[in-house]
Structure formats: C-alpha cells, structure tokens
Design an enzyme around this catalytic site. Structure first.
Site, PDB file in Angstrom:
ATOM      1  N   LYS A  48     -27.445  16.127 -10.786  1.00  0.00           N
ATOM      2  CA  LYS A  48     -26.605  15.447 -11.780  1.00  0.00           C
ATOM      3  C   LYS A  48     -26.157  14.079 -11.271  1.00  0.00           C
ATOM      4  O   LYS A  48     -26.280  13.072 -11.971  1.00  0.00           O
ATOM      5  CB  LYS A  48     -25.364  16.296 -12.084  1.00  0.00           C
ATOM      6  CG  LYS A  48     -24.275  15.552 -12.840  1.00  0.00           C
ATOM      7  CD  LYS A  48     -23.084  16.408 -13.150  1.00  0.00           C
ATOM      8  CE  LYS A  48     -21.995  16.442 -12.112  1.00  0.00           C
ATOM      9  NZ  LYS A  48     -21.138  15.245 -12.032  1.00  0.00           N
ATOM     10  N   ASN A  49     -25.643  14.044 -10.053  1.00  0.00           N
ATOM     11  CA  ASN A  49     -25.046  12.792  -9.574  1.00  0.00           C
ATOM     12  C   ASN A  49     -26.079  11.761  -9.143  1.00  0.00           C
ATOM     13  O   ASN A  49     -25.727  10.624  -8.817  1.00  0.00           O
ATOM     14  CB  ASN A  49     -24.033  13.084  -8.455  1.00  0.00           C
ATOM     15  CG  ASN A  49     -22.785  13.748  -9.020  1.00  0.00           C
ATOM     16  OD1 ASN A  49     -22.588  13.763 -10.234  1.00  0.00           O
ATOM     17  ND2 ASN A  49     -21.968  14.309  -8.157  1.00  0.00           N
ATOM     18  N   CYS A  77      -8.160  12.041 -14.066  1.00  0.00           N
ATOM     19  CA  CYS A  77      -8.754  13.283 -14.554  1.00  0.00           C
ATOM     20  C   CYS A  77      -8.141  14.435 -13.786  1.00  0.00           C
ATOM     21  O   CYS A  77      -7.245  14.234 -12.971  1.00  0.00           O
ATOM     22  CB  CYS A  77     -10.274  13.252 -14.454  1.00  0.00           C
ATOM     23  SG  CYS A  77     -10.922  13.599 -12.829  1.00  0.00           S
ATOM     24  N   ARG A  98      -8.165   8.613  -9.605  1.00  0.00           N
ATOM     25  CA  ARG A  98      -9.505   8.040  -9.607  1.00  0.00           C
ATOM     26  C   ARG A  98      -9.602   6.613 -10.172  1.00  0.00           C
ATOM     27  O   ARG A  98     -10.249   6.379 -11.203  1.00  0.00           O
ATOM     28  CB  ARG A  98     -10.477   8.978 -10.329  1.00  0.00           C
ATOM     29  CG  ARG A  98     -10.482  10.363  -9.718  1.00  0.00           C
ATOM     30  CD  ARG A  98     -11.481  11.276 -10.349  1.00  0.00           C
ATOM     31  NE  ARG A  98     -12.848  10.965  -9.979  1.00  0.00           N
ATOM     32  CZ  ARG A  98     -13.903  11.642 -10.402  1.00  0.00           C
ATOM     33  NH1 ARG A  98     -13.735  12.670 -11.213  1.00  0.00           N
ATOM     34  NH2 ARG A  98     -15.123  11.320 -10.035  1.00  0.00           N
ATOM     35  N   ASP A 137     -17.258  18.271  -3.316  1.00  0.00           N
ATOM     36  CA  ASP A 137     -17.804  19.039  -4.450  1.00  0.00           C
ATOM     37  C   ASP A 137     -18.146  20.474  -4.071  1.00  0.00           C
ATOM     38  O   ASP A 137     -18.550  21.261  -4.936  1.00  0.00           O
ATOM     39  CB  ASP A 137     -19.055  18.336  -5.011  1.00  0.00           C
ATOM     40  CG  ASP A 137     -18.714  17.028  -5.705  1.00  0.00           C
ATOM     41  OD1 ASP A 137     -17.526  16.814  -6.020  1.00  0.00           O
ATOM     42  OD2 ASP A 137     -19.631  16.213  -5.913  1.00  0.00           O
ATOM     43  N   ARG A 195     -21.331  20.907 -17.854  1.00  0.00           N
ATOM     44  CA  ARG A 195     -21.516  19.484 -17.520  1.00  0.00           C
ATOM     45  C   ARG A 195     -22.421  19.337 -16.311  1.00  0.00           C
ATOM     46  O   ARG A 195     -23.102  18.324 -16.173  1.00  0.00           O
ATOM     47  CB  ARG A 195     -20.155  18.853 -17.179  1.00  0.00           C
ATOM     48  CG  ARG A 195     -19.224  18.765 -18.347  1.00  0.00           C
ATOM     49  CD  ARG A 195     -17.970  18.049 -17.961  1.00  0.00           C
ATOM     50  NE  ARG A 195     -18.321  16.743 -17.365  1.00  0.00           N
ATOM     51  CZ  ARG A 195     -17.463  15.899 -16.864  1.00  0.00           C
ATOM     52  NH1 ARG A 195     -16.183  16.182 -16.879  1.00  0.00           N
ATOM     53  NH2 ARG A 195     -17.849  14.758 -16.349  1.00  0.00           N
TER      54      ARG A 195
END
Ligand code: EPU
Length: 419
Positions: A22-23, A117, A122, A306, A398
C-alpha cells in the site's frame, strides 16, 4: 456497517502470497502526474486507499485504466484541474502525495491540508517548507495548500524530522527541478526506494535512495514506464504475528525478507523458529506460547510503528511482562482499551504501554479505530476464547487485501458480516 466475526483458538497453518505494498503504490500512482506519457503499475493491491487515489487522479482529469490482473495505467496528459479536494483528502491523508508532482509538472496545485487523525496531529510542514526551498510559492488559504511555481530550482534541504511521505513528495518534485537537489535526513523506508526505482524507470537521475542522503539531478521531462510494486512488508509482518500468536506454522510467498529484519528479530526473540529464502519466509511456533518482547518504534531500519499494535496483541498473551514505546506518532495506542476489554492487562503511561501477558483473552465486541489498530484486534480475536466482533472494519479494508479470506485460507474461523 460490515463487521468481522472471529472464533478464536485455531492455530494458523498453510501458505499465502503477500500483496503489493500500500505505502509503495500510493506514491508511485502520484508519480504518474510527473509525465504526460502513460505509466503502467503492476502488483496493485485491491485496497480502499488505492481506489481513493485512483478517484483523485480521475477527478483531476487523468485517464486511468484498471486491468483485471491488478495493473493500473495512468495517462495524465488530459489533466484539467490541479485540485485535491477536502472530501477526498479527509478520507486519506496520503493524497498529499500529489502536491509535489502537481507543482513540479504543472506549476500549480491546490491540495486540501490534511487534518490530524486517530494516531496523531501529523503536520505536513516539512512537505511545504521543502517545496518552498525548491522555489514554490505557497499559501495556506481556507484549509487548502495553494502552490504555484515556474520551474522549480534544486536546493539542499535538511529535514528536521524523518518523514516518509515528505521525502517522497520532495524527491518527486526535485526530479523536474533545474539543477541538483540534496535531501538530508531523508526517510530510508523501502517504499521510498521503490518510488525512486520507478522514477528512475521514468528517466529520473536519483542517487542514494534508501539512505538518509538522496541526491537528485533534475531533468526537463520524464517519460512513461512500466513498474511492479514491491510486496507489502507490513501485511507480511501482520501475518507472521498471526501465526506466532496462535502457535501455528505458515509460509509467506512473494516477499523480501530483508525488509522485515527488525520484525523477524523480535519474533525470534518471542520464540518463533523462522527460516527465510530469497522471496519467502516461514515461521513455526510449534504450538508454543510466545515470550514477551520489549519494543521501541523508530524510522526504518528500526522497528516499524505500523507493526506496533500487532506486537501489543502478541505481548498481551505472551509469557512475561513487556514494554512497548511508540516514538513515531503521539497517539497510537487506541487499540489498548479495546484489548483490555478482552481481558488484556495493559497500562498506558504517555507513549509507553506496560503489558503483563495473560494466558487467555476473551472474545468481545470491539471497535477498530485506525488501520493497524484494527489488524491488532483481529489478531487478538484469533487467540481469544469465544467470539470477537470487530466493528468499523472499513479501516482494515484501507490497507489489507482480503484479510479474512487469507486468514480463513490459513485455517482461522473468521467471516465478514454485512448488515
Ligand atoms: N511529521 C512532521 N512534519 C511533517 C511530516 C511528518 O512533524 O511535515 C512527523 C509526523 O507527525 C510523525 C513523524 O513525523 O510524528 C513521521 O511521520 P511520517 O511523515 O513519516 O508519516 P507519513 O509519511 O504521514 C507514512 C506511512 C504511515 C507510516 C509512517 C511512518 C504512507 C502513505 N503512510 O506516513 O503508514 O505509519 O509513514 O512509517 O506511506 C499505515 O500504513 O498504517 C500508516 C499510517
């Protein structure tokens, strides 16, 4: 709203293939804005965040073709607006990644400022300051970052904080700047290196990606390319913890084991027997209970933030006491109160969790608050007695492709319930 229902207690066994990262895919899709030629990206994971970025490119006027073999081709020659609206950015902060490419290639960008968030405030000050150093004129008006520029000019940029998407934004912008740009204190994450490889395929001259000093010789134009995104190291780490926490044995295919060295080291410390090949990892827990491991998160190559929530779940049922310190984000322990509702014994003090491992967790209805927190609640559910229902799983969609299908393939009792 969809929920995941898990009946815990089954050790995981079997093989699965890890999806594209994803990243890595998000900045690479944003990089397609740097050229008016077609760019085709392979190994695209089927994720909500990818859909959001594709919608954003489409709304700006890019022609996006999605192939059923999970490749995406983007043609940005048809762009008509340079705006990333609040409605999209609020659902995915990574939309900020279009800022650098838009201002470098089209000389203008109007990108909603992402707010805070669930995991922290952030800010994006490094992105903005870096682009200003490259010669962009930036005002923040009505919640939008309004940037204009003639051709950007290379500069030496020293970032105060190591930022992944900040490094990516500036590296992309610098590719079209006049002259040399040096990014110091750059993020070293594998996803930054993957983006650099894609940009080099487009004709960029980048040296040092993957280290903390990246040098970019700007060029007037980039061209199209085809690029295959690297595998998702966080998905891989999450499945390894799922096997470790349940005392199982699994093999992950299609991954780069060296990208998860820090995670593998901690799993070995927890008692797992791990063997690695060139593109696979096998973990065997031989039915044992994991041993507690202390964790401190830090930028790559340190232990990834993460993976922090997943190790909180592991330590919650491990033998012994442990501490987990979160040093990247200021508020990334939203999973802790939910785990405590399942019988975990975790005390929070500032950015440190003190955990006393318990033999068993008990299934309960729990609420996902962000992507990795939701993954950790699923892991807790896999070892809990009885049924765990995880709500608000749009967070998990997501960033994890078919998580319940992959876990079920490994023998977990898990299903998705739609109301
Ligand atoms: N920061 C600043 N100013 C900036 C930018 C960052 O102070 O201008 C601070 C942040 O507030 C944070 C720290 O620097 O405390 C690191 O944040 P970073 O910018 O590196 O995070 P990011 O680029 O927004 C990416 C990943 C995150 C991952 C972090 C850290 C993407 C799309 N997102 O976010 O992934 O946690 O790096 O590794 O690449 C996830 O996948 O669940 C996720 C949150």
């Amino acid at each position: 709203m969809n929920r995941l229902l898990i009946n815990g207690g089954k050790a995981l066994h079997g093989k699965i293939r890890i999806s594209g990262s994803k990243n890595a895919v998000l900045p690479i899709l944003a990089a397609t804005l740097l050229t008016t030629d077609e760019v085709t990206v392979y190994n695209i994971p089927h994720l909500h965040d990818v859909t959001t970025l594709v919608s954003l490119l489409g709304e700006m006027g890019a022609r996006v073709t999605v192939d059923e073999r999970m490749s995406i081709t983007v043609d940005s020659s048809t762009l008509v607006t340079f705006k990333a609206p609040y409605e999209l950015v609020k659902t995915m902060r990574a939309s900020i990644l279009v800022l650098g490419p838009l201002v470098a290639h089209f000389g203008q960008a109007n990108v909603s400022l992402p707010g805070g968030c669930a995991i922290g405030s952030r800010p994006v000050d490094m992105h903005i300051r870096g682009l200003e150093q490259l010669g962009a004129r930036i005002n923040v008006e009505n919640g939008y970052i309004c940037a204009t520029a003639d051709r950007l000019k290379g500069a030496c940029i020293v970032m105060d904080t190591t930022t992944v998407t900040g490094t990516e934004n500036l590296m992309m912008a610098a590719c079209l700047a006049e002259g040399t740009t040096t990014l110091e204190n750059a993020a070293r994450e594998p996803e930054v290196l993957d983006l650099a490889k894609c940009l080099i395929g487009m004709g960029a001259d980048i040296k040092g990606a993957g280290t903390d000093t990246i040098t970019i010789e700007g060029t007037e134009r980039l061209s199209g390319t085809e690029y295959r995104v690297l595998p998702d190291r966080i998905e891989a780490g999450t499945f390894l913890v799922a096997a470790a926490i349940t005392g199982g044995r699994i093999r992950l295919k299609g991954i780069c084991p060296e990208m998860i060295d820090a995670v593998i080291a901690k799993l070995r410390e927890a008692g797992a027997d791990i063997t690695c090949g060139q593109d696979w990892v096998e973990l065997d827990m031989e039915g044992r209970r994991p041993m507690a491991v202390d964790i401190k998160t830090s930028p790559y190559p340190g232990f990834p933030t993460d993976m922090q929530a997943q190790f909180t779940a592991l330590n919650a049922v491990a033998e012994g006491a442990s501490t987990i310190s979160e040093a990247v984000f200021e508020n990334r322990f939203m999973h802790v109160p939910e785990m405590n509702r399942m019988g975990a014994v975790i005390r929070l003090e500032g950015n440190t969790a003190f955990i006393r491992g318990v033999r068993r967790l008990v299934g309960a209805p729990v609420m996902a608050t962000d992507l990795r927190a939701s993954a950790s609640l699923v892991l807790a559910g896999l070892v809990a007695d009885g049924e765990t229902g995880v709500d608000r799983i749009y967070h998990i969609d997501r960033g994890y492709e078919c998580i319940e299908e992959k876990l079920a393939q490994l023998g977990a009792d898990i299903r998705r319930i739609s109301p």
